[in-house]
Design a protein around this motif. Structure first.
Motif, PDB file in Angstrom:
ATOM      1  N   GLN A 108       0.744  -1.181  -0.483  1.00  0.00           N
ATOM      2  CA  GLN A 108      -0.124  -0.175  -0.166  1.00  0.00           C
ATOM      3  C   GLN A 108       0.859   1.092  -0.128  1.00  0.00           C
ATOM      4  OE1 GLN A 108      -2.935  -0.327   3.449  1.00  0.00           O
ATOM      5  NE2 GLN A 108      -3.604  -1.854   2.735  1.00  0.00           N
ATOM      6  N   PRO A 109       0.218   2.420  -0.238  1.00  0.00           N
ATOM      7  CA  PRO A 109       1.190   3.679  -0.251  1.00  0.00           C
ATOM      8  C   PRO A 109       1.633   3.399   1.370  1.00  0.00           C
ATOM      9  CG  PRO A 109      -0.669   4.049  -2.161  1.00  0.00           C
ATOM     10  CD  PRO A 109      -0.604   2.442  -1.449  1.00  0.00           C
ATOM     11  N   GLN A 110       2.912   4.000   1.056  1.00  0.00           N
ATOM     12  CA  GLN A 110       3.035   4.394   2.731  1.00  0.00           C
ATOM     13  C   GLN A 110       3.802   5.946   3.087  1.00  0.00           C
ATOM     14  OE1 GLN A 110       3.207   1.958   5.014  1.00  0.00           O
ATOM     15  NE2 GLN A 110       1.946   1.029   3.148  1.00  0.00           N
ATOM     16  N   THR A 111       3.053   7.019   1.976  1.00  0.00           N
ATOM     17  CA  THR A 111       3.647   8.288   2.364  1.00  0.00           C
ATOM     18  C   THR A 111       2.367   9.007   3.396  1.00  0.00           C
ATOM     19  OG1 THR A 111       4.084  10.494   0.805  1.00  0.00           O
ATOM     20  CG2 THR A 111       2.475   8.383   0.166  1.00  0.00           C
ATOM     21  N   ALA A 112       2.644  10.106   3.813  1.00  0.00           N
ATOM     22  CA  ALA A 112       2.182  11.102   4.936  1.00  0.00           C
ATOM     23  C   ALA A 112       2.199  11.883   4.702  1.00  0.00           C
ATOM     24  CB  ALA A 112       2.354  10.600   6.095  1.00  0.00           C
ATOM     25  N   ASP A 113       2.909  12.316   3.171  1.00  0.00           N
ATOM     26  CA  ASP A 113       2.483  13.696   2.576  1.00  0.00           C
ATOM     27  C   ASP A 113       1.587  13.852   1.837  1.00  0.00           C
ATOM     28  OD1 ASP A 113       3.544  15.729   1.381  1.00  0.00           O
ATOM     29  OD2 ASP A 113       5.224  14.943   0.160  1.00  0.00           O
ATOM     30  N   PHE A 114       0.738  14.218   1.923  1.00  0.00           N
ATOM     31  CA  PHE A 114      -0.612  15.263   1.091  1.00  0.00           C
ATOM     32  C   PHE A 114      -0.167  15.212   0.103  1.00  0.00           C
ATOM     33  CE2 PHE A 114      -2.593  14.142   5.461  1.00  0.00           C
ATOM     34  CZ  PHE A 114      -3.073  13.267   4.672  1.00  0.00           C
ATOM     35  N   ARG A 115       1.076  16.064  -0.078  1.00  0.00           N
ATOM     36  CA  ARG A 115       1.132  16.881  -1.331  1.00  0.00           C
ATOM     37  C   ARG A 115       1.632  16.246  -2.460  1.00  0.00           C
ATOM     38  NH1 ARG A 115       5.843  19.621  -3.843  1.00  0.00           N
ATOM     39  NH2 ARG A 115       7.237  18.490  -1.371  1.00  0.00           N
ATOM     40  N   GLN A 116       2.539  14.950  -1.859  1.00  0.00           N
ATOM     41  CA  GLN A 116       2.858  14.287  -2.629  1.00  0.00           C
ATOM     42  C   GLN A 116       1.782  12.686  -3.114  1.00  0.00           C
ATOM     43  OE1 GLN A 116       5.881  10.992  -1.198  1.00  0.00           O
ATOM     44  NE2 GLN A 116       6.076  10.065  -3.501  1.00  0.00           N
ATOM     45  N   LEU A 117       0.547  12.529  -2.770  1.00  0.00           N
ATOM     46  CA  LEU A 117      -0.269  11.815  -3.216  1.00  0.00           C
ATOM     47  C   LEU A 117      -1.652  12.914  -3.745  1.00  0.00           C
ATOM     48  CD1 LEU A 117      -1.370  10.236   1.074  1.00  0.00           C
ATOM     49  CD2 LEU A 117      -0.271   9.366  -1.496  1.00  0.00           C
ATOM     50  N   PHE A 118      -1.315  13.940  -3.607  1.00  0.00           N
ATOM     51  CA  PHE A 118      -2.224  14.813  -4.760  1.00  0.00           C
ATOM     52  C   PHE A 118      -1.528  15.009  -6.017  1.00  0.00           C
ATOM     53  CE2 PHE A 118      -3.590  19.128  -6.741  1.00  0.00           C
ATOM     54  CZ  PHE A 118      -4.892  18.477  -6.489  1.00  0.00           C
ATOM     55  N   GLU A 119      -0.183  14.607  -5.261  1.00  0.00           N
ATOM     56  CA  GLU A 119       0.177  15.716  -7.167  1.00  0.00           C
ATOM     57  C   GLU A 119       0.548  13.823  -7.829  1.00  0.00           C
ATOM     58  OE1 GLU A 119       4.149  16.223  -6.423  1.00  0.00           O
ATOM     59  OE2 GLU A 119       3.485  18.098  -6.049  1.00  0.00           O
ATOM     60  N   GLN A 120       0.262  13.133  -7.547  1.00  0.00           N
ATOM     61  CA  GLN A 120       0.042  11.775  -7.766  1.00  0.00           C
ATOM     62  C   GLN A 120      -1.232  11.581  -8.528  1.00  0.00           C
ATOM     63  OE1 GLN A 120       1.359   8.567  -4.785  1.00  0.00           O
ATOM     64  NE2 GLN A 120       4.204   8.816  -5.228  1.00  0.00           N
ATOM     65  N   ALA A 121      -2.414  11.969  -7.858  1.00  0.00           N
ATOM     66  CA  ALA A 121      -4.089  11.398  -7.980  1.00  0.00           C
ATOM     67  C   ALA A 121      -3.838  12.898  -9.146  1.00  0.00           C
ATOM     68  CB  ALA A 121      -4.483  11.884  -6.912  1.00  0.00           C
ATOM     69  N   VAL A 122      -2.981  13.885  -9.205  1.00  0.00           N
ATOM     70  CA  VAL A 122      -3.480  14.988 -10.683  1.00  0.00           C
ATOM     71  C   VAL A 122      -3.346  14.046 -11.932  1.00  0.00           C
ATOM     72  CG1 VAL A 122      -2.514  17.086 -11.189  1.00  0.00           C
ATOM     73  CG2 VAL A 122      -3.577  16.950  -8.842  1.00  0.00           C
ATOM     74  N   GLN A 123      -1.980  13.123 -11.478  1.00  0.00           N
ATOM     75  CA  GLN A 123      -1.783  12.777 -13.104  1.00  0.00           C
ATOM     76  C   GLN A 123      -2.422  11.524 -13.663  1.00  0.00           C
ATOM     77  OE1 GLN A 123       2.360  10.394 -11.903  1.00  0.00           O
ATOM     78  NE2 GLN A 123       3.264  12.242 -11.619  1.00  0.00           N
ATOM     79  N   VAL A 124      -3.355  11.279 -12.581  1.00  0.00           N
ATOM     80  CA  VAL A 124      -4.511   9.661 -12.630  1.00  0.00           C
ATOM     81  C   VAL A 124      -6.145  10.938 -13.460  1.00  0.00           C
ATOM     82  CG1 VAL A 124      -5.613   7.713 -12.731  1.00  0.00           C
ATOM     83  CG2 VAL A 124      -2.933   8.144 -11.439  1.00  0.00           C
TER      84      VAL A 124
END
Length: 152
Positions: A108-124
């Motif tokens: 599972q994604p292990q990052t707590a960095d919401f900015r990084q999660l948001f950037e990944q979501a924006v790509q998809v």
């Protein structure tokens, strides 16, 4: 101050998101929910999982709220459910995906960095998904905290 105009705009944005791209595929294609929903027949609806039916109902609720706002009959409870249903569906999908990843042994994604999660979501994710969930979140907040109207 009554937020009727914002409720109207947000509920209309949810309806419009039905016709916007939701997923951007790597090959340049995009997924538009209306393209899929418009091809469903009565048999497809009968066997559709509750998640799909809830998704369809969320657009119907938003359309009802638009009509209620235009006729000065907006209702705080309808606004609440119009905002809460998409967010509830999102939470269900996230938790379900987490369980499925665990069941098949994928990390599972292990990052707590919401900015990084948001950037990944924006790509998809496409504009439709952001419009749908963003409008729902704001509509839910308005329905909970606005004390401007008699019914809302």
């Amino acid at each position: 101050m009554s937020m009727k105009l914002f409720v109207l705009i947000l509920s209309a944005a949810i309806v419009v998101s039905l016709f916007m791209p939701w997923l951007n595929a790597p090959i340049g294609a995009s997924l538009v929910p209306w393209d899929l929903i418009s091809q469903m027949n009565a048999d497809d609806l009968r066997v559709a999982p509750p998640l799909i039916l809830g998704f369809i109902v969320s657009f119907a609720l938003a359309a009802l709220l638009v009509v209620l706002c235009l006729t000065n009959s907006e209702n705080r409870l309808v606004a609440f459910f119009t905002g809460a249903l998409p967010l509830g569906l999102l939470a269900f999908v996230i938790f379900q995906a987490s369980d499925e990843l665990s069941n098949i042994g994928l990390p599972q994604p292990q990052t707590a960095d919401f900015r990084q999660l948001f950037e990944q979501a924006v790509q998809v994710l496409g504009y439709g998904a952001f419009t749908y969930f963003g409008s729902a979140a704001l509509l839910l907040l308005i329905s909970l905290f606005d004390r401007g109207g008699r019914n809302r």
